[in-house]
Design a protein around this motif. Structure first.
Motif, PDB file in Angstrom:
ATOM      1  N   HIS A  91       0.798  -1.514   0.237  1.00 52.23           N
ATOM      2  CA  HIS A  91       0.061   0.186  -0.292  1.00 52.23           C
ATOM      3  C   HIS A  91       0.848   0.980  -0.059  1.00 52.23           C
ATOM      4  CE1 HIS A  91      -2.996   2.801   2.244  1.00 52.23           C
ATOM      5  NE2 HIS A  91      -2.563   3.268   1.164  1.00 52.23           N
ATOM      6  N   ASN A  92       1.035   2.254  -0.952  1.00 52.38           N
ATOM      7  CA  ASN A  92       1.698   3.285  -1.314  1.00 52.38           C
ATOM      8  C   ASN A  92       1.392   4.374  -1.700  1.00 52.38           C
ATOM      9  OD1 ASN A  92       4.468   2.316  -1.682  1.00 52.38           O
ATOM     10  ND2 ASN A  92       3.431   1.151  -3.320  1.00 52.38           N
ATOM     11  N   LEU A  93       1.145   5.261  -0.484  1.00 52.97           N
ATOM     12  CA  LEU A  93       1.295   6.345  -0.699  1.00 52.97           C
ATOM     13  C   LEU A  93       2.424   7.541  -0.986  1.00 52.97           C
ATOM     14  CD1 LEU A  93      -1.524   8.895  -0.571  1.00 52.97           C
ATOM     15  CD2 LEU A  93      -0.460   8.927   1.774  1.00 52.97           C
ATOM     16  N   MET A  94       2.136   8.215  -2.109  1.00 54.02           N
ATOM     17  CA  MET A  94       3.372   8.976  -2.369  1.00 54.02           C
ATOM     18  C   MET A  94       2.858  10.623  -2.273  1.00 54.02           C
ATOM     19  SD  MET A  94       5.587   6.895  -3.473  1.00 54.02           S
ATOM     20  CE  MET A  94       6.470   7.841  -4.663  1.00 54.02           C
ATOM     21  N   GLU A  95       3.349  11.487  -2.047  1.00 60.36           N
ATOM     22  CA  GLU A  95       3.257  12.990  -2.035  1.00 60.36           C
ATOM     23  C   GLU A  95       4.501  13.540  -3.035  1.00 60.36           C
ATOM     24  OE1 GLU A  95       1.704  15.108   0.843  1.00 60.36           O
ATOM     25  OE2 GLU A  95       1.338  13.698   1.999  1.00 60.36           O
ATOM     26  N   TYR A  96       4.362  14.069  -3.923  1.00 63.30           N
ATOM     27  CA  TYR A  96       5.139  14.625  -5.127  1.00 63.30           C
ATOM     28  C   TYR A  96       5.647  16.057  -4.910  1.00 63.30           C
ATOM     29  CZ  TYR A  96       4.802  10.198  -7.909  1.00 63.30           C
ATOM     30  OH  TYR A  96       4.392   8.712  -7.271  1.00 63.30           O
TER      31      TYR A  96
END
Length: 298
Positions: A24-29
């Protein structure tokens, strides 16, 4: 090789089972950019987008897709080379990687779409279940939430995650067997508006807008909203609100010290009595009995 300077924040949760890996991945760029990823893993991946938009290029299939949250597909790769261009500052994904042999044992006993896909995996041909990425329906989202919020430990945890992984595979196979002709919602614009409606309801589950209010918020007429929502997510708007409330209530009852009365108000019920009745109608037991006996089965 991964390009990481564009990533502002990354939250990753992994579950390792024998022959199965769940992520489960949550990426903020920080900005909009391309990220290339290459590995030699031989596996079948159930991929689910939960939020955010991105372009996805798959070298082994010579294919490119423009994706937004609430989508899913199944991919087989004997090695992997992908390029992702984020089109939003936040992207959340969920995936289950099956060892190829493990997947073949399960998939060859599935429905027609799954059997055809499994045949390609048997012959070691890179494949995707469908060129059309389907929208996550309510059942799929519920199972993903159950996995993410899993409270079991050790052997029971592994058994639970295995059963839920197979359940997700079954739900995807069912979804991709459904006929897509004569759909009521035909444009990406309408689909995106309905996804927006779902997100609004999720974020305001304690005080959701009425259908009239929701219709105005997303700019779509009430008839199209109600019919399109059910077509896309497999449940009515009221059914979705009820399902989210009940799932949240069960999680809070089992995972927090909050009372049933506190939970009732938190998820939007006007009285604990109404909440207790709705909970018992859904699960067959009262919220207080779950609170007092968390090892009971619901």
């Amino acid at each position: 090789m991964n390009k990481t300077h564009n990533i502002k924040k990354r939250s990753t949760k992994n579950w390792e089972l024998r022959n199965i890996q769940i992520t489960h991945n949550l990426m903020e760029y920080n900005s909009f950019d391309k990220i290339k990823s290459v590995n030699n893993t031989n596996c079948v991946r159930l991929h689910f987008g939960l939020q955010g938009s991105y372009d996805f290029s798959f070298a082994q299939l010579n294919s490119s897709f423009t994706l937004s949250g609430h989508h899913n597909n199944i991919m087989y790769t004997d090695g992997l080379e992908i390029e992702v261009s984020n089109k939003s500052k936040k992207i959340e994904t969920f995936g289950i990687n099956f060892n190829t042999e493990t997947f073949i044992e399960i998939g060859q006993n599935g429905n027609e779409p799954l059997k055809k896909f499994t045949e390609k995996a048997i012959n070691r041909k890179n494949a995707i279940l469908s060129s059309e990425w389907k929208t996550n329906n309510f059942k799929i989202q519920q199972v993903i939430n159950e996995i993410i919020n899993c409270k079991y430990q050790n052997e029971l945890r592994d058994l639970f995650l295995l059963s839920k992984s197979i359940e997700l595979l079954v739900l995807q196979a069912e979804l991709y067997e459904q006929q897509t002709s004569n759909q009521f919602i035909r444009t990406k614009k309408d689909t995106q508006k309905l996804i927006e409606a779902k997100e609004i309801l999720t974020n305001k589950i304690d005080n959701p807008p009425t259908i009239i209010e929701l219709s105005k918020l997303i700019g779509i007429n009430e008839y199209k909203l109600k019919r399109g929502f059910k077509e896309l997510f497999g449940t009515t708007i009221f059914g979705y609100i009820h399902g989210i409330r009940m799932s949240s209530a069960k999680r809070l009852l089992l995972g927090t010290d909050k009372t049933a009365q506190e939970i009732a108000y938190e998820i939007g019920y006007s009285s604990p009595q109404h909440f207790s009745k709705a909970f018992k109608n859904t699960f067959g037991v009262s919220p207080n009995s779950i609170k007092n006996n968390p090892n009971s089965t619901i």
